[in-house]
Design a protein around this motif. Sequence first.
Motif, PDB file in Angstrom:
ATOM      1  N   CYS A 189     125.117   6.819  64.869  1.00 20.88           N
ATOM      2  CA  CYS A 189     124.773   7.684  66.410  1.00 20.88           C
ATOM      3  C   CYS A 189     124.448   6.499  67.197  1.00 20.88           C
ATOM      4  O   CYS A 189     124.714   6.831  68.408  1.00 20.88           O
ATOM      5  N   TYR A 190     123.875   5.305  66.788  1.00 19.89           N
ATOM      6  CA  TYR A 190     123.258   4.557  67.690  1.00 19.89           C
ATOM      7  C   TYR A 190     124.359   3.998  68.923  1.00 19.89           C
ATOM      8  O   TYR A 190     123.874   3.848  70.154  1.00 19.89           O
ATOM      9  N   ASN A 191     125.440   3.867  68.638  1.00 24.08           N
ATOM     10  CA  ASN A 191     126.546   3.275  69.447  1.00 24.08           C
ATOM     11  C   ASN A 191     127.533   4.277  69.700  1.00 24.08           C
ATOM     12  O   ASN A 191     128.413   3.966  70.508  1.00 24.08           O
ATOM     13  N   GLY A 195     129.764   9.728  72.530  1.00 23.39           N
ATOM     14  CA  GLY A 195     131.257  10.093  72.214  1.00 23.39           C
ATOM     15  C   GLY A 195     131.178  11.644  72.078  1.00 23.39           C
ATOM     16  O   GLY A 195     132.180  12.340  71.813  1.00 23.39           O
ATOM     17  N   CYS A 196     129.869  12.258  71.861  1.00 23.84           N
ATOM     18  CA  CYS A 196     129.797  13.657  71.831  1.00 23.84           C
ATOM     19  C   CYS A 196     129.867  14.634  72.936  1.00 23.84           C
ATOM     20  O   CYS A 196     129.671  15.698  72.944  1.00 23.84           O
ATOM     21  N   GLY A 197     130.068  13.878  74.140  1.00 28.68           N
ATOM     22  CA  GLY A 197     130.138  14.632  75.210  1.00 28.68           C
ATOM     23  C   GLY A 197     128.730  14.847  75.950  1.00 28.68           C
ATOM     24  O   GLY A 197     127.610  14.746  75.365  1.00 28.68           O
ATOM     25  N   THR A 201     125.376  16.499  70.340  1.00 28.29           N
ATOM     26  CA  THR A 201     124.518  15.711  69.869  1.00 28.29           C
ATOM     27  C   THR A 201     125.240  15.013  68.528  1.00 28.29           C
ATOM     28  O   THR A 201     125.834  15.829  67.744  1.00 28.29           O
ATOM     29  N   CYS A 202     124.918  13.852  68.460  1.00 23.61           N
ATOM     30  CA  CYS A 202     125.402  13.027  67.478  1.00 23.61           C
ATOM     31  C   CYS A 202     124.473  13.207  66.075  1.00 23.61           C
ATOM     32  O   CYS A 202     123.281  13.126  66.212  1.00 23.61           O
ATOM     33  N   VAL A 203     125.039  13.554  65.175  1.00 22.15           N
ATOM     34  CA  VAL A 203     124.208  13.614  63.847  1.00 22.15           C
ATOM     35  C   VAL A 203     124.999  12.589  62.748  1.00 22.15           C
ATOM     36  O   VAL A 203     126.105  12.745  62.634  1.00 22.15           O
ATOM     37  N   ASN A 204     124.130  11.774  62.158  1.00 21.32           N
ATOM     38  CA  ASN A 204     124.480  11.003  61.186  1.00 21.32           C
ATOM     39  C   ASN A 204     124.821  11.754  59.706  1.00 21.32           C
ATOM     40  O   ASN A 204     124.113  12.743  59.309  1.00 21.32           O
ATOM     41  N   SER A 210     128.928   7.968  57.958  1.00 14.53           N
ATOM     42  CA  SER A 210     129.801   8.485  59.085  1.00 14.53           C
ATOM     43  C   SER A 210     128.748   9.263  60.105  1.00 14.53           C
ATOM     44  O   SER A 210     127.569   9.171  59.803  1.00 14.53           O
ATOM     45  N   TYR A 211     129.338   9.930  61.143  1.00 16.99           N
ATOM     46  CA  TYR A 211     128.849  10.592  61.983  1.00 16.99           C
ATOM     47  C   TYR A 211     129.563  12.069  62.405  1.00 16.99           C
ATOM     48  O   TYR A 211     130.619  11.869  62.221  1.00 16.99           O
TER      49      TYR A 211
END
Length: 214
Positions: A189-191, A195-197, A201-204, A210-211
């Motif tokens: 999720c760091y970079n 991409g999640c709008g 929320t990005c979740v590892n 992956s995420y």
Amino acid sequence: MIYRIFSIVFIFIHTINNVQTASIPKRGNEVLQILKDIKEKVKEGTQCLPPSKYFAGSCYTYMKLLASSWEEAHDNCLSLPKVLDARLLVIDSIAEYEFVERDLIGRKSGSDSVSVYLGLRKMNDTWLWSNNIPLQETSLNRYWVDNNEQLAYECGIIWLARNISLLTAAACAEQALRPYVCKHTIDRCYNNSGGCGKYGTCVNIPLMNSYKCR
């Protein structure tokens, strides 16, 4: 006499209970602080297994168990124990280059120097990182110096000496053994958080390396 003893015991127990009760909020705060400290340590990468170091979502391992060839270094990174998706180091930015130079390998003094295998090779007359991005198209090209074009070297290294560091070409296999750097990403999720709008929320997903967006 017996009454006095019972009175003293009662007062003692009452005092202890008050102390314990008063200490509960304090203990709660201490626990919360410990959890907060752990969270910050995880955020800062102390989940990297020693002797690896954390930078920008990835763990970096400076392998002092030397390799006799670029291929050996490449294969050793792929087979690192307890690590998913480790690769021979591809440097993506100036900040990452400076981290590798300064904090991972360490600057040299006096006559000391070191050359380290990277995930960089010459393919069809083009220098490519292992992620298939041409070196010439990246900001790292500013560090590139090739004084050995006539020798047709095809593997990339980072060379460090006193007050200088650069990327250059080297033989893919030599009699002299060479160290190398393995890198594996632990925070996808760091970079990729953008991409999640706007509301995502990005979740590892560590086990899948992956995420996902939530």
